[in-house]
Enzyme design. Structure first.
Site, PDB file in Angstrom:
ATOM      1  N   HIS A 191       0.842  -1.201   0.000  1.00  0.00           N
ATOM      2  CA  HIS A 191       0.000   0.000   0.000  1.00  0.00           C
ATOM      3  C   HIS A 191       0.881   1.257   0.000  1.00  0.00           C
ATOM      4  CE1 HIS A 191      -3.491   2.475   1.515  1.00  0.00           C
ATOM      5  NE2 HIS A 191      -2.482   3.203   1.963  1.00  0.00           N
ATOM      6  N   GLU A 192       1.860   1.285   0.884  1.00  0.00           N
ATOM      7  CA  GLU A 192       2.743   2.448   0.962  1.00  0.00           C
ATOM      8  C   GLU A 192       3.603   2.582  -0.300  1.00  0.00           C
ATOM      9  OE1 GLU A 192       2.577   4.735   3.146  1.00  0.00           O
ATOM     10  OE2 GLU A 192       1.139   3.697   4.429  1.00  0.00           O
ATOM     11  N   HIS A 198       1.812   4.722  -2.777  1.00  0.00           N
ATOM     12  CA  HIS A 198       2.016   6.152  -2.532  1.00  0.00           C
ATOM     13  C   HIS A 198       3.405   6.588  -3.015  1.00  0.00           C
ATOM     14  CE1 HIS A 198      -1.656   6.379  -0.300  1.00  0.00           C
ATOM     15  NE2 HIS A 198      -1.222   5.704   0.738  1.00  0.00           N
TER      16      HIS A 198
END
Length: 348
Positions: free
Chosen positions: A17-18, A21
Site C-alpha cells: 500500500h505504501e 504512494h
C-alpha cells in the site's frame, strides 16, 4: 503461529500500500524523504538520492514521508507535496488503496492459475427431501439444459433465473439424463433462508444443490475469474460496511487483529492456497476501508482534496487539523471496538 502469519500478511499488504504512494509520488515529482519498511526506531538505513530507505524495528507495514506533506515549511519547494496540483495529490493518495485492490486481484489470479478456478457446472449434485424437484422426479446427476426457455450452461444461470422468479406460475425445466431430454414442470417453494450477511430472507427454491465444482486452469480463465472475484468481494465488503453503519447487521461481524490472526493460522493449516485467498480478501478489505471518508484515512484526504478542488482553495490549517483529529478518534475507537469484539468472541 497464527500471529506470525497475520503479521507477515498484514505487514506485506500495508507495505505494498505504501509502495503505491511512494511510486506515484516519484512519478509526479514529489520528493520522498523516507521510505521505511516497518515502524519505530530505524535498524538499518541508506540514503539514495533524496530518499532515505530504512528498515525499522516493528515490521508491520511501513510508511512514506513526503516533502511538504505536513506543511512543515517545505510547502514552497518545487518537490513539495502541497505545491502540486490537487488532482496529482488525489492520485498519490488514491494509489495506496488501488495497489491493495491490484494485489488482491493478483493473489486471486495466482490461486486460480496454480490450483484452477472453481466453476459450478449445470449438473445437479443433491436433491432436498420433499422438495419440488424430488416430487417432480428429478435425480442427482441430471444436467439442467434450460429453464423457461433460457439456456443453462452453468450454475450461475440457474441462480440468475431463480432470482427473477416471483411466484408467477410453473417453471419448465429441461434436464438431460443419459441420452434422454426430459421436460419437467414444477412450482418453486418459498422458504425462509439467510443471505451472506446472516439476515433472514425469503426466497424461492427448487431444492437442488450443485455438483462439486470443476477446476479449470489456464491464464485466461485465471484472469477472468480473478476479475469477477475481485469485483464481487469489493461489492460485498462495501455493502457489509454500509449495513453495519446503518445497523442492518450485527456489529459482531466486525473483526480485529485477533480474528485476523486466528483466520491466518487456520488458512495456513489448510494450505498455501487458503492463505493466498485470505490475503486477497484482506487486501481488498484494506482497499475498501481506506477509501472510506474517514479523515485519518486516505479516503478522508481524498474528500478534503475534493472540497479544495470545488472551493478553489484548501481549508485552513486549523480546520484541517480538527477534521483529522476527529478522524483519528474515530479510527482508534473502531480499532478498540474490533479488538473488544475479538476478545468477546474468544470467550464465547
Amino acid at each position: 503461529m497464527g500471529i506470525l502469519y497475520a503479521a507477515l500478511v498484514l505487514g506485506f499488504l500495508i507495505l505494498f500500500h505504501e509502495f503505491g504512494h511512494f511510486i506515484f509520488a516519484k512519478c509526479f515529482g514529489v520528493g520522498v524523504k523516507t521510505f521505511s519498511i516497518g515502524f519505530g526506531p530505524k535498524l538499518l538505513s541508506k540514503k539514495i538520492g533524496e530518499t532515505e530507505y530504512a528498515l525499522s524495528l516493528l515490521p508491520l507495514g511501513g510508511y512514506v514521508a513526503m516533502v511538504g506533506e505536513e506543511d512543515d515549511g517545505e510547502c514552497n519547494q518545487e518537490k513539495s507535496f502541497r505545491s502540486k496540483h490537487v488532482g496529482k495529490r488525489m492520485f498519490i493518495v488514491l494509489a495506496g488503496p488501488l495497489f491493495n485492490l491490484l494485489l488482491g486481484f493478483v493473489f486471486f489470479a495466482a490461486v486460480f492459475m496454480l490450483y484452477g478456478a472453481p466453476v459450478l457446472t449445470n449438473y445437479i449434485g443433491a436433491i432436498t427431501k420433499n422438495s419440488p424437484v424430488e416430487k417432480a422426479g428429478v435425480l442427482a446427476g441430471d444436467r439442467v439444459v434450460s429453464m423457461n426457455g433460457s439456456p443453462v450452461n452453468s450454475w450461475n444461470d440457474i441462480t440468475r433465473i431463480m432470482s427473477k422468479y416471483q411466484g408467477d406460475g410453473l417453471i419448465i425445466v429441461v434436464i438431460q439424463r443419459g441420452d434422454a431430454l426430459l421436460e419437467i414442470k414444477m412450482r418453486p417453494e418459498l422458504v425462509d433462508d439467510k443471505n451472506v450477511f446472516g439476515e433472514q430472507v425469503k426466497r424461492y427454491v427448487l431444492g437442488i444443490t450443485p455438483a462439486p465444482p470443476v477446476l479449470e486452469k489456464g491464464l485466461e480463465k485465471a484472469v477472468t475469474q480473478s476479475a469477477k472475484t475481485t469485483v464481487n468481494v469489493t461489492m460485498l465488503t462495501s455493502l457489509g460496511i454500509w449495513k453495519l453503519v446503518w445497523g442492518e447487521i450485527s456489529s459482531d461481524n466486525i473483526g480485529g487483529p485477533i480474528l485476523i490472526a486466528q483466520m491466518a493460522g487456520e488458512a495456513a493449516s489448510v494450505g498455501f492456497e487458503a492463505l493466498l485467498m485470505l490475503s486477497g480478501l484482506i487486501s481488498i478489505s484494506l482497499f475498501v476501508m481506506n477509501v472510506l471518508p474517514i479523515p485519518a484515512l486516505d479516503g478522508g484526504h481524498l474528500w478534503l482534496f475534493c472540497l479544495e478542488w470545488i472551493r478553489g482553495r484548501p481549508l485552513s490549517k486549523r480546520t484541517e487539523e480538527r477534521v483529522r483529529f476527529v478522524g483519528v478518534i474515530m479510527l482508534i475507537s473502531l480499532m478498540f471496538f474490533a479488538t473488544f469484539n475479538d476478545i468477546s468472541r474468544f470467550f464465547k
